[in-house]
Scaffold this active site. Structure first.
Site, PDB file in Angstrom:
ATOM      1  N   GLY A   1      14.139  -8.380  80.511  1.00  0.00           N
ATOM      2  CA  GLY A   1      12.885  -8.893  81.058  1.00  0.00           C
ATOM      3  C   GLY A   1      12.167  -9.690  79.976  1.00  0.00           C
TER       4      GLY A   1
ATOM      5  N   MET B   1      16.694  -1.856  78.067  1.00  0.00           N
ATOM      6  CA  MET B   1      16.778  -0.395  78.049  1.00  0.00           C
ATOM      7  C   MET B   1      17.888   0.174  77.161  1.00  0.00           C
ATOM      8  SD  MET B   1      15.870   0.209  82.105  1.00  0.00           S
ATOM      9  CE  MET B   1      15.597   1.966  81.944  1.00  0.00           C
ATOM     10  N   GLU B   2      18.527  -0.662  76.338  1.00  0.00           N
ATOM     11  CA  GLU B   2      19.657  -0.153  75.520  1.00  0.00           C
ATOM     12  C   GLU B   2      19.730  -0.692  74.091  1.00  0.00           C
ATOM     13  OE1 GLU B   2      20.317  -1.876  78.468  1.00  0.00           O
ATOM     14  OE2 GLU B   2      20.375  -0.120  79.787  1.00  0.00           O
TER      15      GLU B   2
ATOM     16  N   GLU C   1      27.451  -6.611  83.836  1.00  0.00           N
ATOM     17  CA  GLU C   1      27.320  -7.225  82.512  1.00  0.00           C
ATOM     18  C   GLU C   1      28.665  -7.384  81.805  1.00  0.00           C
ATOM     19  OE1 GLU C   1      22.703  -6.031  81.448  1.00  0.00           O
ATOM     20  OE2 GLU C   1      24.248  -4.544  81.048  1.00  0.00           O
TER      21      GLU C   1
ATOM     22  N   ASP D   1      14.223 -11.474  84.629  1.00  0.00           N
ATOM     23  CA  ASP D   1      12.912 -11.260  85.268  1.00  0.00           C
ATOM     24  C   ASP D   1      11.817 -11.341  84.213  1.00  0.00           C
ATOM     25  OD1 ASP D   1      14.280  -8.357  84.808  1.00  0.00           O
ATOM     26  OD2 ASP D   1      12.141  -8.292  84.368  1.00  0.00           O
TER      27      ASP D   1
HETATM   28  N1  ADE Z   1      16.297  -5.331  81.942  1.00  0.00           N
HETATM   29  C1  ADE Z   1      16.092  -6.456  82.651  1.00  0.00           C
HETATM   30  N2  ADE Z   1      14.834  -6.511  83.106  1.00  0.00           N
HETATM   31  C2  ADE Z   1      14.214  -5.389  82.679  1.00  0.00           C
HETATM   32  C3  ADE Z   1      12.913  -4.863  82.845  1.00  0.00           C
HETATM   33  N3  ADE Z   1      11.979  -5.521  83.527  1.00  0.00           N
HETATM   34  N4  ADE Z   1      12.640  -3.671  82.277  1.00  0.00           N
HETATM   35  C4  ADE Z   1      13.591  -3.003  81.578  1.00  0.00           C
HETATM   36  N5  ADE Z   1      14.830  -3.452  81.405  1.00  0.00           N
HETATM   37  C5  ADE Z   1      15.151  -4.640  81.942  1.00  0.00           C
END
Ligand code: ADE
Length: 230
Positions: free
Chosen positions: A78, A172-173, A12, A196
């Site tokens: 995501g 996640m951050e 990143e 995703d």
């Molecule tokens: N970052 C990118 N895709 C993610 C996902 N599916 N879950 C958590 N963090 C992500």
């Protein structure tokens, strides 16, 4: 002025470091920080490692040790919203912790006493992002980003997060960085490119699109930095 650029993973921030001619590397608190002069301002760049704890540590260090006066986060997420496809960009208006749960005490998900379910990102930088999007001819969506210590690869969990928080994307951050910056009065901007759809194919999609989506996000953030350093 010192401006911080942060990611969670090496991929990143790699596209950002590639744009800089030279930088100084400092090891501090178990992490590496990259300092550079850019358009007359100071940049400090780091990836935190994945998750809320490491990102809290890095965001705090960027502000308190390196003196960052603004923080921009660049990374991948995501998608929850069906409008977001792989490679699309989302600017967080608000961030929340989807895995924070003391509902047993009658509190809503994402809430602890003296905290808030949602933390708002800096409105000025969101406005600047609209100008950047226009100049780059990109459509950038704004929305709520939900954060948790969990790679979500499950349609049911994703839908629950979407319904409970009105969230458009998850990662996640972001929310932990938001809590730190809010507490320290450091304006922050969180940008994510979709890697995703947080469904059963998420891990494969993430592996396939992490690098290309990270580049999309990093290029946009550097255009933001160009404007902020003028
Ligand atoms: N970052 C990118 N895709 C993610 C996902 N599916 N879950 C958590 N963090 C992500």
């Amino acid at each position: 002025m010192t401006l911080a650029i942060m990611g969670a993973m090496p991929e990143e921030i790699a596209p950002i470091l590639e744009k800089l001619e030279n930088y100084k590397t400092t090891n501090y608190a178990g992490n590496r920080y990259y300092e550079a002069s850019y358009n007359g301002i100071k940049l400090v760049i780091a990836y935190s490692k994945i998750g809320k704890v490491f990102s809290t540590l890095t965001a705090t260090t960027l502000c308190e040790h390196f003196g960052a006066k603004k923080l921009l986060f660049s990374g991948v997420a995501g998608a929850i919203s069906h409008k977001l496809k792989i490679g699309d960009l989302i600017v967080a208006t608000q961030l929340t912790q989807h895995d924070l749960d003391i509902t047993a005490f009658g509190h809503p998900f994402g809430y602890v006493p003296e905290g808030a379910v949602f933390v708002e990102a800096d409105k000025e930088m969101i406005e600047i992002s609209k100008e950047v999007a226009k100049e780059m001819g990109k459509s950038v969506q704004e929305g709520i980003i939900a954060t948790g210590d969990q790679f979500v690869a499950n349609e049911e969990r994703k839908n629950w997060i979407g319904e409970t928080f009105g969230a458009d994307a998850l990662e996640m951050e972001g929310a932990s960085v938001a809590v730190v910056c809010d507490a320290l009065d450091v304006p922050f901007f969180i940008l994510r490119a979709i890697s995703d759809a947080a469904d059963m194919d998420a891990s494969f999609s993430f592996d396939e699109f992490l690098e290309t989506s990270a580049v999309e996000s990093a290029e946009f953030v550097m255009r933001m930095v160009d404007k902020l350093s003028r």
